[in-house]
Write a protein that holds these residues in place. Structure first.
Motif, mmCIF file in Angstrom:
data_model
loop_
_atom_site.group_PDB
_atom_site.id
_atom_site.type_symbol
_atom_site.label_atom_id
_atom_site.label_comp_id
_atom_site.label_asym_id
_atom_site.label_seq_id
_atom_site.Cartn_x
_atom_site.Cartn_y
_atom_site.Cartn_z
ATOM 1 N N PRO A 250 0.806 -1.236 0.000
ATOM 2 C CA PRO A 250 0.000 0.000 0.000
ATOM 3 C C PRO A 250 0.831 1.274 0.000
ATOM 4 N N ALA A 251 1.860 1.350 0.855
ATOM 5 C CA ALA A 251 2.677 2.568 0.903
ATOM 6 C C ALA A 251 3.422 2.776 -0.401
ATOM 7 N N GLY A 252 3.882 1.692 -1.030
ATOM 8 C CA GLY A 252 4.584 1.799 -2.295
ATOM 9 C C GLY A 252 3.680 2.284 -3.417
ATOM 10 N N GLU A 256 4.160 5.725 -5.599
ATOM 11 C CA GLU A 256 4.183 5.774 -7.066
ATOM 12 C C GLU A 256 3.183 6.798 -7.596
ATOM 13 N N VAL A 257 1.962 6.775 -7.058
ATOM 14 C CA VAL A 257 0.934 7.712 -7.513
ATOM 15 C C VAL A 257 1.346 9.144 -7.199
ATOM 16 N N THR A 258 1.944 9.355 -6.032
ATOM 17 C CA THR A 258 2.397 10.703 -5.667
ATOM 18 C C THR A 258 3.519 11.165 -6.584
ATOM 19 N N ASP A 259 4.509 10.300 -6.814
ATOM 20 C CA ASP A 259 5.649 10.668 -7.658
ATOM 21 C C ASP A 259 5.245 10.872 -9.120
ATOM 22 N N LYS A 275 -4.352 12.805 -1.567
ATOM 23 C CA LYS A 275 -5.669 12.391 -1.101
ATOM 24 C C LYS A 275 -5.624 10.957 -0.577
ATOM 25 N N TRP A 276 -4.955 10.079 -1.320
ATOM 26 C CA TRP A 276 -4.868 8.686 -0.886
ATOM 27 C C TRP A 276 -4.086 8.563 0.429
ATOM 28 N N ALA A 322 -8.405 0.918 -3.434
ATOM 29 C CA ALA A 322 -8.849 0.402 -2.139
ATOM 30 C C ALA A 322 -7.695 -0.236 -1.379
ATOM 31 N N TYR A 323 -6.866 -0.990 -2.075
ATOM 32 C CA TYR A 323 -5.707 -1.629 -1.441
ATOM 33 C C TYR A 323 -4.768 -0.582 -0.848
#
Length: 618
Positions: A250-252, A256-259, A275-276, A322-323
């Motif tokens: 989940p943190a990874g 990825e989405v942030t970067d 947001k996530w 969700a994950y």
């Protein structure tokens, strides 16, 4: 309608419709036969409150079976859910697709919004109304945007009954229209009289002029993959992103989405990764995921095409979201005007669940997640996330004051992440390409590909996928803009107009902002000199007046005053147009500064831009 239960009784059809959703009543308080249940027992407290969210599906069940919601049917539903009838009546009357007055089982919705109005929708309405009188068994309703702008003018036929059928018309004939031809009154009337015999709708790929093009990141499978075949989806790269998500953790995934720099595609452009992360870090549980598929902005139809043409992509993307955020239950809030998208998504969710891709142990990873579809019923305001939460919970779809924000207290008062369809589907290439490769597409501040909904005075209307940074002129060239271009509306009714000499505007969030306009959700509507601009502005004002939920004074009163002033100017009944324009500016500023949500805050944008950039009333 009183706070108390009345004496009206449901019909057998209405009782069957509600019982099919809720199961048989368990006590006489819920409407069971006294010979079969104990009158002394009633559901109450937490158990009753936990069922309130079934009110909207219950209203749909009644409306779908009978065509309208009677007092007896509503009373029975309220008994089953322990909801005061007055509150349920307020919810039922909030949505345009429900009726609390008798009407025929078949309703023909004819779109009269911007793209359809420019393509001759008023004439189509008049012809349909003339030929479908009271004896026809069909009600003709003039509707706001149906999300079929590439087939303007468009119509939607909805027939109630145990075997209810729906059909859409646009671009020639019902359900199987050519994109380039206008909807014909004969075809619309035939569809209204016998929707079960209407030809099939055109495939979703016809709304994608670039298809088939495997190089497209978001639309590459539309027209190439069978939308009903899970194996075909997996053969074309499906569920590769989810497997990488499980490998990252989940943190990874959030990293990825942030970067990647992915910004929300619904119009607000909020960083998705932030947001996530904010939702995932909340200690309060459970967490919820909501996919906002209620794209009601006039001119927007990209989410419909994605759901109709590539439904498994959305299922996979919601599972990843969700994950990452710790949600175990997701809601897909789907426009009531999208019957084919509903069928496609229901099938995709059922197949994913049957194959272990949803449920208690997704892909054997010990992760539990499932998706529930909730249908909207015709309310533009429910595109606002907190209004959407209220709608799911069984209340009127009115926005909530913020803070607290949804990441803290959202759906059912729990941390909630809400994204629209396009935003979620963008997560798939983020994970398959990697954050750096994805961020290299587009510009530094607006990364990745963007979907644009092009309609109006163009030869090839539809959904276009371009990297952020392409210019408005390049997009219109792809779509085949016609001679005599007078204006372009960016962002839909809540957006702004630009002139034909401003086509070098880069299509990025920052580029449109610097140009004094907005990108919004990606609406691009071209209008040539045959479209009367004052009537177009009046239609925008009418739209916001109709769609205002009425909760706050600036919007409730301001949208009415805006429409009144534009009526006076258009009909030349005002003594002084300049005075009305001054009034419009004052009302517009008040709505922008004091409205509780984005509807009132943006209701003046298009009119202001038409006055200042186009000289609409000079």
């Amino acid at each position: 309608m009183d706070l108390r239960f009345g004496d009206s009784k449901p019909t057998d059809e209405e009782r069957a419709a509600v019982d099919a959703l809720l199961g048989p009543p368990e006590s006489s308080w819920e409407g069971a036969d006294r010979s079969d249940a104990d009158l002394r027992w009633a559901r109450g407290g937490r158990a009753a409150r936990d069922r309130r969210d079934l009110l909207l599906p219950g209203l749909h069940a009644l409306n779908d079976r009978v065509g309208w919601i009677s007092e007896g049917g509503l009373d029975y539903l309220c008994r089953r859910l322990t909801v005061p009838p007055s509150e349920a009546y307020g919810v039922a009357t909030f949505y345009s697709m429900f009726s609390v007055r008798p009407r025929p089982a078949t309703v023909l919705h004819v779109c009269t919004d911007l793209a359809c109005a420019a393509a001759g929708a008023p004439r189509l309405c008049e012809a349909a109304e003339a030929r479908l009188g009271p004896e026809s068994g069909v009600t003709v309703e003039r509707s706001p945007c149906l999300g079929l702008c590439e087939r303007a003018p468009a119509a939607l036929v909805v027939r109630a009954g145990e075997d209810a059928a729906g059909a859409t018309a646009g671009g020639g004939v019902t359900r199987a229209a050519a994109v380039s031809a206008p909807a014909a009154p004969d075809a619309v009337v035939r569809a209204a009289l016998a929707p079960e015999n209407a030809p099939e709708e055109p495939p979703a790929a016809l709304a994608v002029p670039q298809a088939p093009d495997p190089g497209l990141l978001l639309l590459g499978r539309v027209g190439t993959v069978d939308p009903a075949d899970l194996d075909d989806y997996r053969a074309h790269g499906g569920y590769t992103a989810l497997r990488r998500a499980f490998a990252l953790g989940p943190a990874g995934v959030i990293r990825e989405v942030t970067d990647s720099g992915l910004l929300g595609r619904g119009g607000a452009a909020f960083p998705t990764g932030r947001k996530w992360q904010a939702t995932a870090s909340q200690p309060d549980h459970p967490h919820y995921l909501v996919c906002n598929a209620d794209e009601s902005e006039p001119g927007t139809f990209k989410d419909r095409v994605l759901m109709e043409g590539d439904p498994y992509a959305l299922v996979e993307a919601m599972t990843i979201a969700a994950y990452a955020t710790g949600a175990r239950h997701g809601y897909l809030y789907l426009r009531g005007e999208y019957p084919r998208a509903l069928v496609r998504m229901e099938h995709a969710i059922a197949q994913a669940r049957a194959r272990g891709l949803l449920g208690d142990d997704v892909l054997g990873q010990g992760f539990s997640f499932d998706i529930e579809i909730r249908r909207g019923a015709g309310a533009y305001i429910c595109g606002e996330e907190t209004a959407l939460f209220n709608s799911i919970e069984g209340f009127r779809g009115e926005p909530r004051s913020k803070p607290p924000f949804p990441v803290e207290k959202g759906l059912f008062g729990k941390p909630t992440v809400a994204n629209n369809v396009e935003t979620l589907v963008n997560v798939l290439p983020v994970l398959t390409l990697g954050a750096q490769a994805y961020a290299a597409i587009g510009t530094g501040a607006s990364t990745g590909p963007k979907l644009f909904c092009v309609s109006g005075s163009v030869d090839r209307p539809g959904i276009y996928e371009l990297p952020f940074g392409a210019t408005l002129g390049e997009l219109l060239t792809l779509a085949g803009v016609r001679d005599g271009l007078r204006s372009v509306l960016l962002g839909g009714a809540a957006g702004g107009f630009v002139r034909p000499d401003e086509l070098d505007i880069p299509l990025t969030f920052e580029g449109t902002r610097e140009a004094g306009t907005t990108l919004g959700s990606g609406v691009v509507m071209a209008f040539d000199d045959t479209v009367p601009l004052p009537r177009l502005l009046l239609r925008i004002a009418e739209f916001f007046r109709d769609e205002s939920c009425g909760q706050c004074v600036p919007c409730r009163v301001g949208t009415v005053r805006q429409e009144e002033a534009l009526h006076r100017i258009a009909e030349r009944t005002g003594a002084d147009a300049a005075a009305d324009i001054t009034l419009l500016r004052e009302v517009g500023r008040a709505m922008r500064d004091a409205s509780i949500c984005g509807l009132g805050q943006t209701a003046w944008n298009a009119v202001e831009s038409a006055i200042d950039r186009l000289g609409a009333y000079e």
